[in-house]
Design a protein around this motif. Structure first.
Motif, PDB file in Angstrom:
ATOM      1  N   UNK A 183       0.719  -1.125  -0.018  1.00  0.00           N
ATOM      2  CA  UNK A 183      -0.057   0.244   0.095  1.00  0.00           C
ATOM      3  C   UNK A 183       0.910   1.254   0.130  1.00  0.00           C
ATOM      4  N   UNK A 184       2.032   0.998  -0.186  1.00  0.00           N
ATOM      5  CA  UNK A 184       3.065   2.157  -0.120  1.00  0.00           C
ATOM      6  C   UNK A 184       3.408   2.735  -1.458  1.00  0.00           C
ATOM      7  N   UNK A 185       3.507   4.015  -1.702  1.00  0.00           N
ATOM      8  CA  UNK A 185       3.802   4.847  -2.922  1.00  0.00           C
ATOM      9  C   UNK A 185       4.978   5.587  -2.793  1.00  0.00           C
ATOM     10  N   UNK A 186       5.998   5.726  -3.793  1.00  0.00           N
ATOM     11  CA  UNK A 186       7.119   6.423  -3.713  1.00  0.00           C
ATOM     12  C   UNK A 186       7.040   7.422  -4.965  1.00  0.00           C
ATOM     13  N   UNK A 187       7.101   8.505  -4.724  1.00  0.00           N
ATOM     14  CA  UNK A 187       7.139   9.457  -6.261  1.00  0.00           C
ATOM     15  C   UNK A 187       8.438   9.829  -6.518  1.00  0.00           C
ATOM     16  N   UNK A 188       8.574   9.924  -7.959  1.00  0.00           N
ATOM     17  CA  UNK A 188       9.849  10.290  -8.412  1.00  0.00           C
ATOM     18  C   UNK A 188       9.908  10.853  -9.825  1.00  0.00           C
ATOM     19  N   UNK A 189      11.024  10.816 -10.496  1.00  0.00           N
ATOM     20  CA  UNK A 189      10.842  11.445 -11.807  1.00  0.00           C
ATOM     21  C   UNK A 189      11.884  11.033 -12.654  1.00  0.00           C
ATOM     22  N   UNK A 190      11.794  10.306 -13.692  1.00  0.00           N
ATOM     23  CA  UNK A 190      12.585   9.803 -14.629  1.00  0.00           C
ATOM     24  C   UNK A 190      12.957  11.237 -15.866  1.00  0.00           C
ATOM     25  N   UNK A 191      14.277  11.355 -16.046  1.00  0.00           N
ATOM     26  CA  UNK A 191      14.822  12.535 -16.761  1.00  0.00           C
ATOM     27  C   UNK A 191      15.559  11.992 -18.054  1.00  0.00           C
ATOM     28  N   UNK A 192      15.406  12.398 -19.427  1.00  0.00           N
ATOM     29  CA  UNK A 192      16.094  11.985 -20.331  1.00  0.00           C
ATOM     30  C   UNK A 192      16.570  13.176 -20.906  1.00  0.00           C
ATOM     31  N   UNK A 193      17.879  13.586 -21.069  1.00  0.00           N
ATOM     32  CA  UNK A 193      18.267  14.799 -21.815  1.00  0.00           C
ATOM     33  C   UNK A 193      19.229  14.414 -22.867  1.00  0.00           C
ATOM     34  N   UNK A 194      18.711  14.226 -24.138  1.00  0.00           N
ATOM     35  CA  UNK A 194      19.376  13.931 -25.247  1.00  0.00           C
ATOM     36  C   UNK A 194      20.412  15.142 -25.536  1.00  0.00           C
ATOM     37  N   UNK A 195      21.516  15.072 -26.075  1.00  0.00           N
ATOM     38  CA  UNK A 195      22.247  16.014 -27.051  1.00  0.00           C
ATOM     39  C   UNK A 195      21.234  16.502 -28.097  1.00  0.00           C
ATOM     40  N   UNK A 196      21.402  17.632 -28.749  1.00  0.00           N
ATOM     41  CA  UNK A 196      20.698  18.309 -29.540  1.00  0.00           C
ATOM     42  C   UNK A 196      20.730  17.252 -30.737  1.00  0.00           C
TER      43      UNK A 196
END
Length: 211
Positions: A183-196
């Protein structure tokens, strides 16, 4: 970054498949039933991500991976410190006593070596799953570098990455990410920063889009 409806659908499905596989892998590693989802995936500005994390001065836990191969750039999993401790505890449960893993109980900004190792593996699995899916679209391998855990202010972490990109744009592929265990939730974020140059390759692989 404006994507065509087809590209938006492909992007959402790509993340969904990747997070399902990441949850299965983390579940096998931990012995717990873990579900990972990314209900909100979009291109946005780096400043939007910083604000989402609580502002530039908010301390977060980041797990960084470099991206090499047919796509190049940076990727990162960002977690709040308390969520990072809980997620590390889930992975370490059954392997070590929880009190042995925590370096300074009561201080959420200090992590033990075992906790950092567990979090690096979480980043490796979740980000690696997405990069594997992108590799399928590109029909070429996309390789991550060795993961590195960083405890720092959100603004400082992203500024360092953006400085390396040396581009006029600061567009980030961001996915709000949820880890569920019981019943537990952990919030986060995945980031992808490609070169131009890789950003154009990524958008084309997803179905092409126009600004």
């Amino acid at each position: 970054m404006l994507l065509s409806p087809t590209a938006e659908t492909v992007l959402a499905h790509t993340f969904a498949r990747a997070m399902t596989r990441a949850g299965e892998a983390l579940g096998e590693m931990s012995g717990h039933e873990l579900a990972v989802s990314a209900p909100d995936v979009r291109f946005c500005r780096a400043q939007d991500v910083v604000e989402l994390a609580g502002g530039p001065d908010t301390v977060v836990v980041g797990v960084y991976l470099g991206i090499t191969g047919s796509l190049s750039g940076h990727a990162m999993l960002i977690l709040p410190p308390d969520g990072a401790h809980r997620l590390a505890g889930v992975l370490l449960d059954g392997f070590v006593d929880p009190s042995d893993a925590v370096a300074e109980p009561g201080n959420p900004l200090v992590f033990g070596e075992l906790e950092l190792s567990a979090l690096q593996e979480v980043g490796n699995v979740t980000l690696g799953a997405f990069l594997n899916e992108i590799g399928r679209h590109l029909q070429e391998p996309v390789q991550p570098t060795v993961p590195q855990a960083i405890i720092e202010m959100a603004g400082a972490i992203l500024d360092a990455i953006l400085l390396d990109l040396v581009a006029d744009t600061d567009e980030v592929l961001a996915a709000r990410t949820t880890f569920r265990e019981g019943g537990n939730e952990i919030q986060g974020a995945l980031l992808v920063l490609p070169r131009p140059e890789s950003l154009a390759v990524l958008v084309e692989a997803l179905g092409a889009g126009e600004r």
